[in-house]
Motif scaffolding. Structure first.
Motif, PDB file in Angstrom:
ATOM      1  N   ALA A   1       0.833  -1.209   0.000  1.00  0.00           N
ATOM      2  CA  ALA A   1       0.000   0.000   0.000  1.00  0.00           C
ATOM      3  C   ALA A   1       0.861   1.249   0.000  1.00  0.00           C
ATOM      4  CB  ALA A   1      -0.927   0.000   1.215  1.00  0.00           C
ATOM      5  N   VAL A   2       1.895   1.246   0.822  1.00  0.00           N
ATOM      6  CA  VAL A   2       2.813   2.389   0.869  1.00  0.00           C
ATOM      7  C   VAL A   2       3.504   2.568  -0.476  1.00  0.00           C
ATOM      8  CG1 VAL A   2       4.951   3.261   1.889  1.00  0.00           C
ATOM      9  CG2 VAL A   2       3.171   2.288   3.354  1.00  0.00           C
TER      10      VAL A   2
ATOM     11  N   GLU B   1      -2.531   0.924   8.948  1.00  0.00           N
ATOM     12  CA  GLU B   1      -1.156   1.190   9.354  1.00  0.00           C
ATOM     13  C   GLU B   1      -0.385   1.911   8.250  1.00  0.00           C
ATOM     14  OE1 GLU B   1       2.507   1.271  11.325  1.00  0.00           O
ATOM     15  OE2 GLU B   1       0.462   1.006  12.075  1.00  0.00           O
ATOM     16  N   TRP B   2      -0.774   1.680   6.978  1.00  0.00           N
ATOM     17  CA  TRP B   2       0.001   2.285   5.894  1.00  0.00           C
ATOM     18  C   TRP B   2      -0.118   3.802   5.867  1.00  0.00           C
ATOM     19  CZ3 TRP B   2      -2.430   5.096   2.066  1.00  0.00           C
ATOM     20  CH2 TRP B   2      -3.784   4.853   1.822  1.00  0.00           C
TER      21      TRP B   2
ATOM     22  N   VAL C   1       3.813   8.525   5.430  1.00  0.00           N
ATOM     23  CA  VAL C   1       4.496   9.785   5.752  1.00  0.00           C
ATOM     24  C   VAL C   1       5.994   9.549   5.888  1.00  0.00           C
ATOM     25  CG1 VAL C   1       4.688  11.666   7.419  1.00  0.00           C
ATOM     26  CG2 VAL C   1       2.432  10.727   6.847  1.00  0.00           C
ATOM     27  N   THR C   2       6.369   8.497   6.604  1.00  0.00           N
ATOM     28  CA  THR C   2       7.793   8.174   6.767  1.00  0.00           C
ATOM     29  C   THR C   2       8.441   7.855   5.424  1.00  0.00           C
ATOM     30  OG1 THR C   2       7.372   7.288   8.978  1.00  0.00           O
ATOM     31  CG2 THR C   2       9.412   6.614   7.901  1.00  0.00           C
ATOM     32  N   ALA C   3       7.742   7.106   4.586  1.00  0.00           N
ATOM     33  CA  ALA C   3       8.291   6.727   3.284  1.00  0.00           C
ATOM     34  C   ALA C   3       8.501   7.944   2.389  1.00  0.00           C
ATOM     35  CB  ALA C   3       7.357   5.728   2.599  1.00  0.00           C
TER      36      ALA C   3
ATOM     37  N   ILE D   1       4.391  18.074   4.887  1.00  0.00           N
ATOM     38  CA  ILE D   1       3.511  18.672   5.897  1.00  0.00           C
ATOM     39  C   ILE D   1       2.236  17.839   5.973  1.00  0.00           C
ATOM     40  CG2 ILE D   1       2.273  20.751   6.611  1.00  0.00           C
ATOM     41  CD1 ILE D   1       4.139  22.362   4.790  1.00  0.00           C
ATOM     42  N   VAL D   2       1.897  17.361   7.175  1.00  0.00           N
ATOM     43  CA  VAL D   2       0.714  16.527   7.372  1.00  0.00           C
ATOM     44  C   VAL D   2      -0.316  17.302   8.188  1.00  0.00           C
ATOM     45  CG1 VAL D   2      -0.137  14.286   8.129  1.00  0.00           C
ATOM     46  CG2 VAL D   2       2.250  14.538   7.441  1.00  0.00           C
ATOM     47  N   GLU D   3      -1.577  17.209   7.760  1.00  0.00           N
ATOM     48  CA  GLU D   3      -2.657  17.877   8.481  1.00  0.00           C
ATOM     49  C   GLU D   3      -3.909  17.015   8.419  1.00  0.00           C
ATOM     50  OE1 GLU D   3      -4.162  19.478  10.843  1.00  0.00           O
ATOM     51  OE2 GLU D   3      -3.139  21.373  10.350  1.00  0.00           O
ATOM     52  N   ASN D   4      -4.743  17.130   9.450  1.00  0.00           N
ATOM     53  CA  ASN D   4      -6.009  16.420   9.465  1.00  0.00           C
ATOM     54  C   ASN D   4      -6.859  16.836   8.276  1.00  0.00           C
ATOM     55  OD1 ASN D   4      -9.096  16.809  10.470  1.00  0.00           O
ATOM     56  ND2 ASN D   4      -8.245  14.884  11.199  1.00  0.00           N
ATOM     57  N   GLU D   5      -7.543  15.878   7.657  1.00  0.00           N
ATOM     58  CA  GLU D   5      -8.300  16.134   6.440  1.00  0.00           C
ATOM     59  C   GLU D   5      -9.408  17.170   6.632  1.00  0.00           C
ATOM     60  OE1 GLU D   5     -10.148  12.529   5.154  1.00  0.00           O
ATOM     61  OE2 GLU D   5     -11.205  12.208   7.044  1.00  0.00           O
TER      62      GLU D   5
END
Length: 424
Positions: free
Chosen positions: A120-121, A166-167, A172-174, A184-188
């Motif tokens: 999936a990743v 889990e993916w 994000v790490t990948a 940059i990660v943010e809640n949808e």
């Protein structure tokens, strides 16, 4: 204390760049008019920004005047490239854009629930890489990601949320490892609120709540122009709100029995079935959104037919061709929308009672499908339930608000870095 010459130059440069972003290409004379700076100061900043590769001549003004036309200066859009991702439990969508947000490529890939974490990743990362390659946008400068779940306000990382694949976290790490880009990660739901405020239903509001209605439920809170995330990043997790009309209470690991049990896509589809509304294949769109849209269409046609019966009868026949008759009965559609509004008003009233936002936007695919027909019903119920005046609006960006918000976030982050003065 007056600013030093170097500080003044930085301030003037940032001001000019923001104006060029907001207004589009401008002449030196227009920059002088907008900024109030002197002609020599504007000439100096244009020279600096051009030498730095941030600004270039993009045309001429076309004004009727003696001598040559004034040159138009614009931001160099391909100075950096961005990517935006909307990560859902069932797949990923991505778009690639230039520094000004001009979209260069779009793509998506479904990821089934039985797909392993590693595959999936890999599918998601490969999608980003191929979209960037197609757009001629490698390497990417900044990637904005919208994902369900909690974002740790201290680290900006996606937290381990129960029920999510889990993916999501591994992706994000990948991306950090595979791309030489800022991520940059943010809640949808927060991103959807940003997009509705910048480009959608809340453009005139600096205080409002977005009630997200898609596959799941959520809320985003904007107060005095600032997005409020809460101590743990959980502001707006309205799916866990205990509400009447459910058979149990939510738990720390399961929102079953909370507002989600009344307003999630599955709950809305079940409610529609009780009123004789059904649908088959939805093409990936939440089933609830399709049902709400058809109910709104049936009610709208019925109301229009009452005004112009003959002409509307022809249009209704054409519009209803090929659809199940059960979807088109206006009285049942009306009762379904009334029952849905009763449910949504419970969540909206809870938000209004605590926050007094003055405006609730029904976002996501369901909010957009409901249009003003559903929004007006929810607003009427709020008026009966609370002394606080609360306007209810239908979101205009639907499910696409998350991807648009991710792009706006990536653009803001990239511009803040690129437009910053060089380190001394």
């Amino acid at each position: 204390m007056p600013a030093s010459p170097s500080t003044a130059r930085v301030i003037n440069d940032r001001l000019a760049l923001r104006l060029l972003q907001q207004e589009g290409p401008l002449t030196a004379g227009q920059l002088k008019q907008f900024t109030g700076l002197s002609r020599p100061t504007v000439a100096d900043l244009v020279e600096r920004l051009t030498a730095a590769g941030l600004v270039a001549v993009v045309g001429e003004s076309g004004e009727q005047r003696r001598g040559p036309n004034a040159r138009l200066y614009g931001i160099v859009a391909d100075r950096a490239h961005l990517a935006a991702l909307d990560v859902r439990t069932e797949g990923v969508s991505v778009l690639v854009a230039d520094l000004l947000g001009g979209v260069l490529a779009e793509a998506s890939v479904p990821i089934g629930g039985d797909t392993g974490t590693g595959p999936a990743v890999e599918q998601a990362v490969a999608l980003v890489e191929s979209a960037a390659k197609e757009a001629g946008a490698a390497p990417l400068h900044t990637v904005g990601i919208g994902a369900p779940g909690l974002i740790d306000p201290a680290t900006g990382e996606l937290r381990d949320s129960s029920g999510l694949p889990e993916w999501h976290r591994r992706l994000v790490t990948a991306l950090h490892e595979r791309l030489p880009a800022r991520v940059i990660v943010e809640n949808e739901t927060n991103l959807a609120a940003l997009a509705e405020q910048r480009e959608g239903a809340a453009r005139d509001r600096d205080t409002f709540v977005l009630l997200w209605l898609g596959h799941g439920t959520g809320a985003a809170v904007v107060l005095d122009g600032a997005l409020r995330r809460g101590a743990s990043g959980g502001t707006g997790e309205i799916g866990f709100l205990p509400v009447p009309g459910t058979r149990t209470l939510p738990s720390a690991t399961d929102c079953e029995g909370g507002f989600h049990s009344l307003a999630g896509s599955g709950a809305i589809a079940q409610l529609a079935g009780e009123y004789g509304l059904f649908t088959g294949d939805t093409g990936g769109e939440p089933q609830a959104a399709v049902l709400v849209r058809r109910a709104v269409e049936a009610v709208t046609r019925s109301e229009a037919a009452a005004v112009a019966p003959a002409a509307e009868a022809v249009r209704a026949t054409a519009a209803g061709a090929g659809r199940p008759a059960s979807d088109l009965r206006p009285e049942e559609a009306r009762r379904f929308l009334d029952a849905l509004a009763d449910r949504l008003a419970i969540g909206a009233a809870s938000l209004a009672a605590i926050l007094d936002p003055g405006c609730v936007v029904l976002g996501g695919e369901v909010g957009q499908a409901g249009q003003d027909v559903l929004a007006a019903r929810v607003e009427a119920r709020l008026a009966r339930m609370s002394p606080l005046v609360t306007e209810v609006r239908a979101g205009v960006l639907g499910g696409g608000a998350v991807l648009r918000g991710a792009l706006l976030t990536a653009r803001d982050g990239a511009q803040d870095e690129i437009f910053a003065p060089p380190a001394r």
